[in-house]
Design a protein around this motif. Structure first.
Motif, mmCIF file in Angstrom:
data_model
loop_
_atom_site.group_PDB
_atom_site.id
_atom_site.type_symbol
_atom_site.label_atom_id
_atom_site.label_comp_id
_atom_site.label_asym_id
_atom_site.label_seq_id
_atom_site.Cartn_x
_atom_site.Cartn_y
_atom_site.Cartn_z
ATOM 1 N N UNK A 114 26.882 39.251 32.002
ATOM 2 C CA UNK A 114 27.528 37.941 31.937
ATOM 3 C C UNK A 114 28.235 37.800 30.589
ATOM 4 N N UNK A 115 29.536 37.554 30.653
ATOM 5 C CA UNK A 115 30.334 37.286 29.453
ATOM 6 C C UNK A 115 30.385 35.781 29.273
ATOM 7 N N UNK A 116 29.990 35.296 28.089
ATOM 8 C CA UNK A 116 29.941 33.866 27.812
ATOM 9 C C UNK A 116 30.725 33.547 26.552
ATOM 10 N N UNK A 117 31.508 32.484 26.610
ATOM 11 C CA UNK A 117 32.250 32.017 25.434
ATOM 12 C C UNK A 117 32.581 30.555 25.635
ATOM 13 N N UNK A 118 32.745 29.842 24.523
ATOM 14 C CA UNK A 118 33.204 28.469 24.689
ATOM 15 C C UNK A 118 34.598 28.469 25.295
ATOM 16 N N UNK A 119 35.477 29.291 24.759
ATOM 17 C CA UNK A 119 36.822 29.404 25.322
ATOM 18 C C UNK A 119 37.925 29.139 24.326
ATOM 19 N N UNK A 120 37.578 28.663 23.117
ATOM 20 C CA UNK A 120 38.588 28.502 22.078
ATOM 21 C C UNK A 120 38.653 29.789 21.260
ATOM 22 N N UNK A 121 39.688 29.913 20.465
ATOM 23 C CA UNK A 121 39.840 31.065 19.565
ATOM 24 C C UNK A 121 39.724 32.401 20.305
ATOM 25 N N UNK A 122 40.239 32.437 21.547
ATOM 26 C CA UNK A 122 40.174 33.656 22.349
ATOM 27 C C UNK A 122 41.480 34.445 22.272
ATOM 28 N N UNK A 123 42.444 33.911 21.518
ATOM 29 C CA UNK A 123 43.722 34.594 21.424
ATOM 30 C C UNK A 123 44.572 34.433 22.664
ATOM 31 N N UNK A 124 44.310 33.365 23.452
ATOM 32 C CA UNK A 124 45.095 33.160 24.671
ATOM 33 C C UNK A 124 46.376 32.409 24.336
ATOM 34 N N UNK A 125 47.326 32.457 25.241
ATOM 35 C CA UNK A 125 48.629 31.837 24.989
ATOM 36 C C UNK A 125 48.499 30.325 24.880
ATOM 37 N N UNK A 126 49.309 29.731 24.004
ATOM 38 C CA UNK A 126 49.328 28.289 23.852
ATOM 39 C C UNK A 126 48.244 27.741 22.954
#
Length: 243
Positions: A114-126
């Motif tokens: 299971x990969x878990x992350x808050x979701x910020x600072x992921x280097x995604x666009x925008x």
């Protein structure tokens, strides 16, 4: 069972809203504790959190007490810091027995990767990368600790957190807001074995499935309180909490 939640934003809103939200979250913790092996909190549990060496934010007594109660009972509680509570220190570990991580984690849970992350600072666009770097700066944290009185720090923090939270409250948002994290998961899965991805941050609940990829996105509890459940055979589902 293993449970996942994020984006409670305790302390956000007026006193009545904040108290009602905390009571709902504590009720959820109580219900999940009936059969929980572990509970994973994937960031933004607090609308703003900053620890000085001897000072922590006022409030959240019911939540902190409940977390301590759960870990005292042998239930594993894991906290992954989000962008609203990234300045967490060792208080949750020392006082509540909560494991704390400040970066994404991959863990073997009930036979599944299971990969878990808050979701910020992921280097995604925008994503506002420069701003993320500034707020994650050790220098800025040190400056806050030594030169900003806690009352002023909390006032600024709640102002900034409210501004950030409202940016996710646009009623025109739909599941497409999670597409950058789905794309991140798809790219990561090309070179790594992951059975389930779990993210928060975007405030829109989504259970995305395609061949070889499963990505769950937890919603914000200001609107529809959602959580994920990983059962004993490794199946993960997204659910809505009815208090």
């Amino acid at each position: 069972m293993i449970y996942f939640a994020s984006d409670i934003h305790l302390g956000g809103g007026d006193e009545y809203v904040s108290r009602a939200k905390e009571q709902r979250f504590v009720t959820w913790l109580d219900r999940m504790a009936v059969d929980a092996e572990a509970i994973f909190l994937l960031g933004d549990i607090f609308d703003f959190w900053f620890e000085y060496q001897g000072v922590v934010p006022k409030g959240f007594v019911r939540t902190l007490g409940k977390l301590a109660e759960l870990t005292d009972r042998g239930i594993r509680v894991v906290f992954l810091a989000g962008n609203h509570d990234m300045w967490v220190g060792d208080y949750l570990l020392r006082e509540c027995g909560v494991e704390v991580y400040t970066a994404p984690q991959v863990m073997l849970l009930n036979g599944r990767q299971v990969f878990m992350a808050h979701g910020d600072a992921m280097g995604v666009s925008g994503e506002p990368r420069v701003l993320n770097r500034i707020f994650r700066s050790r220098s800025l944290r040190w400056f806050f600790s030594w030169f900003i009185h806690p009352d002023w720090a909390m006032r600024f923090g709640h102002w900034w957190s409210g501004k950030s939270r409202k940016s996710h409250d646009n009623e025109s948002f739909d599941e497409s807001i999670t597409d950058p994290l789905v794309a991140y998961a798809r790219e990561y899965a090309r070179n790594n074995t992951v059975d389930h991805f779990v993210f928060g941050h975007m405030h829109f609940p989504r259970d995305f499935r395609e061949e070889g990829l499963h990505s769950i996105h937890l919603g914000c509890w200001d609107k529809i309180p959602t959580y994920a459940e990983l059962d004993h055979v490794g199946n993960m589902t997204l659910k809505t909490f009815e208090s």
